[in-house]
Design an enzyme around this catalytic site. Structure first.
Site, mmCIF file in Angstrom:
data_model
loop_
_atom_site.group_PDB
_atom_site.id
_atom_site.type_symbol
_atom_site.label_atom_id
_atom_site.label_comp_id
_atom_site.label_asym_id
_atom_site.label_seq_id
_atom_site.Cartn_x
_atom_site.Cartn_y
_atom_site.Cartn_z
ATOM 1 N N CYS A 1 0.837 -1.189 0.000
ATOM 2 C CA CYS A 1 0.000 0.000 0.000
ATOM 3 C C CYS A 1 0.879 1.248 0.000
ATOM 4 C CB CYS A 1 -0.870 0.016 1.227
ATOM 5 S SG CYS A 1 -1.760 -1.505 1.487
ATOM 6 N N ARG B 1 3.537 0.402 -6.049
ATOM 7 C CA ARG B 1 3.728 -0.418 -4.850
ATOM 8 C C ARG B 1 2.570 -1.391 -4.626
ATOM 9 N NH1 ARG B 1 7.058 1.929 -0.667
ATOM 10 N NH2 ARG B 1 5.688 0.874 0.775
ATOM 11 N N TRP C 1 -3.373 -2.455 -1.409
ATOM 12 C CA TRP C 1 -3.126 -3.798 -1.956
ATOM 13 C C TRP C 1 -3.760 -4.736 -0.949
ATOM 14 C CZ3 TRP C 1 -0.588 -8.409 -0.755
ATOM 15 C CH2 TRP C 1 -0.239 -9.228 -1.829
ATOM 16 N N ASN D 1 -0.820 1.367 6.359
ATOM 17 C CA ASN D 1 -0.067 0.294 5.685
ATOM 18 C C ASN D 1 0.374 -0.678 6.752
ATOM 19 O OD1 ASN D 1 -0.179 1.764 3.377
ATOM 20 N ND2 ASN D 1 1.998 2.241 3.266
ATOM 21 N N GLY D 2 0.376 -1.965 6.431
ATOM 22 C CA GLY D 2 0.846 -2.949 7.405
ATOM 23 C C GLY D 2 -0.288 -3.868 7.806
ATOM 24 N N GLU E 1 15.698 -16.530 -12.892
ATOM 25 C CA GLU E 1 15.293 -15.123 -13.005
ATOM 26 C C GLU E 1 14.607 -14.855 -14.357
ATOM 27 O OE1 GLU E 1 14.802 -12.687 -11.237
ATOM 28 O OE2 GLU E 1 14.950 -10.883 -12.456
ATOM 29 N N LYS F 1 10.788 -13.437 -14.717
ATOM 30 C CA LYS F 1 10.417 -12.225 -15.454
ATOM 31 C C LYS F 1 9.229 -12.506 -16.367
ATOM 32 C CE LYS F 1 12.253 -9.283 -13.716
ATOM 33 N NZ LYS F 1 12.502 -9.941 -12.550
ATOM 34 N N GLU G 1 6.076 -12.930 -14.290
ATOM 35 C CA GLU G 1 5.638 -11.693 -13.644
ATOM 36 C C GLU G 1 4.935 -10.744 -14.600
ATOM 37 O OE1 GLU G 1 8.639 -10.211 -10.191
ATOM 38 O OE2 GLU G 1 9.524 -10.383 -12.161
ATOM 39 N N HIS H 1 15.056 -34.937 -14.976
ATOM 40 C CA HIS H 1 14.356 -35.573 -13.851
ATOM 41 C C HIS H 1 12.919 -35.085 -13.744
ATOM 42 C CE1 HIS H 1 18.037 -37.435 -12.537
ATOM 43 N NE2 HIS H 1 18.653 -36.261 -12.610
ATOM 44 N N LYS I 1 5.549 -3.873 -5.663
ATOM 45 C CA LYS I 1 6.987 -3.619 -5.724
ATOM 46 C C LYS I 1 7.657 -3.898 -4.389
ATOM 47 C CE LYS I 1 10.709 -2.026 -7.673
ATOM 48 N NZ LYS I 1 11.342 -3.032 -8.560
HETATM 49 C C1 G6P Z 1 8.445 -8.239 -4.787
HETATM 50 C C2 G6P Z 1 8.841 -7.581 -6.097
HETATM 51 C C3 G6P Z 1 10.061 -8.279 -6.672
HETATM 52 C C4 G6P Z 1 11.182 -8.311 -5.659
HETATM 53 C C5 G6P Z 1 10.743 -8.935 -4.340
HETATM 54 C C6 G6P Z 1 11.779 -8.748 -3.245
HETATM 55 O O1 G6P Z 1 7.937 -9.506 -5.033
HETATM 56 O O2 G6P Z 1 7.772 -7.617 -7.011
HETATM 57 O O3 G6P Z 1 10.499 -7.598 -7.845
HETATM 58 O O4 G6P Z 1 12.257 -9.026 -6.185
HETATM 59 O O5 G6P Z 1 9.539 -8.319 -3.873
HETATM 60 O O6 G6P Z 1 11.881 -7.385 -2.977
HETATM 61 P P1 G6P Z 1 13.143 -6.656 -2.378
HETATM 62 O O7 G6P Z 1 12.745 -5.220 -2.326
HETATM 63 O O8 G6P Z 1 13.356 -7.237 -1.006
HETATM 64 O O9 G6P Z 1 14.297 -6.912 -3.268
#
Ligand code: G6P
Length: 607
Positions: free
Chosen positions: A2, A27, A73, A99-100, A480, A484, A487, A503, A602
């Protein structure tokens, strides 16, 4: 997750709050709301993107220069208007955004309802508005302090009261709040990106602190009402870093910023004369670092994959034993931290709840806890014993790109620092340094192939499933690359260690299930070729990322993306770029919202 914005000053609050919300939208963004004080306070909420709220605000055109706003969120309760913030108390005097997570909200809600309070939402947050109402006896600051003393969990809050039309109360525990102090106006937000347009004078609130802001002024107390004296800090990030410029998306801009981000990560951090890294942030703990025997890297998401890469690098350059652990798992393990264990928390945002909890647990157990963080002044940066900043600049796209390669660069520098204090030779150190210094130009050469990679995306993006394979240094890159694609393009992708592929995932291979094979000509090349052959034998289509000038792969795979040759340890800093671009182009072609993918946030500040 949030986002919070608050404004008190002389300008109309509506533009500043809506603009701030738009900057925080990355965010978390399933609903939003705004409250502005006036003779008749204005409150409106909307489900969906901030644009939906913005339309209402422009139509209503509310007056008033004190207000709070929020992007939500959803955690407790669906994204609906009643669940969106601000929440209002029973008297209609108090407006609050949060937030939280309030962990004890159920018993609190039960007690408040028994006392006659009426609730309008399913959220945990609404109890806070009623707790402030209950505690209010004419002094808003005291009411906020008393309310929060009853709360378990995490919060960043902003509260306004009709009887206090020139002030906003803020408080934090676990969820960031930054104050911005200007001339005759003050702001607050959960993230500096919402403040940078207005002021470069900021104050980071600490846990268990309550701030009161008025036009051009602020004061801070603890929850127990002890005054806290703190000056403002100069914000080093300018507003222009929040602009997309000529790029259609922040993610593409950030992919293209990687050469510069690596240059920033390296700047002033190399000692050529001794073939070693200079990391000022680790100087205070250097002796303990030199005695370390074990390293545990904890992180989440993309930062976790950077950690996995770091494991291979530390093992290659130092004699440490290295473990990599998801922060969400690490925090609940029965930890038997051996003597001389260092825990390294990696986080772009510095606010990820699981990573923060993991580092607190490691600290409690007596480990030396280091941070590798991008956001300056964030919780993880402040709570670790020492650490290194990425200096990658603000990353707005939810899917992390430049932070990843920045983190990888700094992991190499850290391993170099530790390794050169042990048995890594000057020559080996210098060969890594020379390779690192070449990375930015190598990256530029890959970025120049973006159009070619878009054509590959056109060719393959109709597939519903992808396999990504890589070995050793390239294994984290396979993970990774697959992440991507999931995501941002909402395509199913499995990242696998190439040797493990037979496997299980090989059963999936058919002509409609393409593979991205990361196969630079390094020490694992021959082995990866065998895995490629196995896929070919099952009629799977293959796109290979390989070294420039490779002459052997052409006949084995359908398509090739070339990357410059560099030190084997550093090649992952290059091989990930085509995969980022491939995911980006697939997402655009599929009409996905690249910078704000569905369901993701984010900065994940809840468990
Ligand atoms: C979220 C974001 C990712 C990020 C992850 C860890 O899931 O969408 O892009 O890698 O959090 O976040 P941080 O800020 O701890 O790297």
């Amino acid at each position: 997750m949030c986002g919070i914005v608050a404004y008190v000053g002389h300008q109309p609050a509506r533009e500043i709050l809506v603009e701030g919300l738009k900057r925080l939208e990355y965010r978390g963004y399933d609903s939003s709301g705004i409250a502005i004080l006036n003779d008749r306070p204005y409150l409106t909420k909307a489900v969906g993107k901030v644009a939906a709220l913005e339309q209402r605000v422009w139509k209503d055109n509310p007056e008033g220069s004190v207000g709070i706003a929020h992007t939500r969120w959803a955690t407790h309760g669906k994204p609906t208007e009643p669940n969106a913030h601000p929440h209002v108390d029973c008297t209609g005097q108090i407006y609050l955004v949060h937030n939280g997570i309030i962990e004890n909200y159920l018993p609190l809600k039960k007690r408040l309802m028994a006392a006659g309070h009426r609730f309008c939402s399913e959220t945990d947050s609404e109890v806070l508005a009623h707790l402030v109402e209950e505690a209010y006896q004419g002094n808003l600051e005291a009411a906020v302090q008393r309310a929060l003393q009853q709360v378990q969990g995490t919060y960043g809050i902003a509260v306004i009261h009709r009887a206090h039309p020139q002030e906003i109360m803020l408080a934090r525990r676990g969820s960031p709040i930054v104050l911005g102090v200007g001339k005759e106006e003050s702001l607050a937000a959960s993230d500096i990106s919402a403040l940078a347009q207005h002021t470069d004078q900021v104050v980071y609130l600490e846990d268990n602190e309550v701030a009161r802001i008025g036009p051009g002024r602020f004061s801070i107390t603890t929850l127990e009402n002890r005054p806290v004296s703190r000056g403002t800090t100069l914000l080093e990030i300018g507003p222009e870093s929040m602009e997309r410029g000529s790029f259609p998306h922040f993610m593409l801009k950030e992919i293209f910023e990687q050469p510069e981000a690596v240059e920033n990560a390296l700047r002033g951090r190399i000692n050529h004369a001794e073939g070693v890294a200079k990391l000022g942030g680790l100087e205070s703990v250097f002796d303990r670092l030199q005695q370390a025997r074990h390293l545990i890297i904890v992180s989440c998401g993309t930062s976790y994959y950077a950690g996995l890469y770091g494991r291979y690098v530390f093992e290659a350059l130092t004699d440490l034993t290295v473990e990599t652990e998801l922060a969400s798992e690490f925090r609940y393990r029965k930890l038997n931290l051996r003597q001389n264990t260092v825990v390294l928390a990696i986080s772009q945002s510095g606010e990820t709840a699981d990573t923060l909890a993991a580092l607190r647990e490691a600290k409690r157990k007596g480990a030396l806890v280091l941070g590798l963080v991008n956001v300056v002044g964030s919780s993880i940066a402040r709570e670790t014993h020492a650490g290194v900043y990425c200096h990658a600049g603000i990353e707005v796209g939810v899917a992390s790109t430049k932070s990843f390669t920045s983190q990888m660069t700094i992991l190499v520098l850290m391993a170099l620092l530790v390794g050169r204090g042990r048995d890594l030779s000057y020559e080996e150190g210098m060969s890594i340094i020379h390779g690192l210094e070449k990375v930015p130009d190598d990256m530029r050469a890959i970025l120049a192939q973006s159009d070619q990679i878009r054509k590959l995306a056109e060719k393959y993006c109709a597939a519903q499933h992808f396999l990504y394979i890589g070995r050793k240094y390239q294994y984290p890159i396979a993970l990774e690359g697959a992440l991507k694609l999931k995501e941002i393009a909402y395509l199913h992708a499995e990242g696998y260690a190439a040797g493990e592929m037979k496997h299980g995932p090989i059963a999936l291979i058919d002509p409609a299930f393409p593979t991205m094979a990361i196969a630079p000509e390094d020490g694992s090349y021959e082995k990866v070729i065998s895995n490629i052959q196995e896929i070919r034998a099952r009629e799977g289509h293959i796109v290979a990322v390989t070294s420039r000038g490779n002459t052997t792969l052409g006949s084995l795979v359908d398509d090739i993306i070339e990357i410059p040759r560099n030190h084997e340890i550093l090649t992952p800093l290059l091989s990930v770029l085509p995969l980022q671009l491939f995911a980006y182009h697939c997402a655009v072609l599929r009409g996905c919202d690249v910078d704000k993918p569905r369901n993701l946030a984010k900065s994940v500040t809840v468990e």
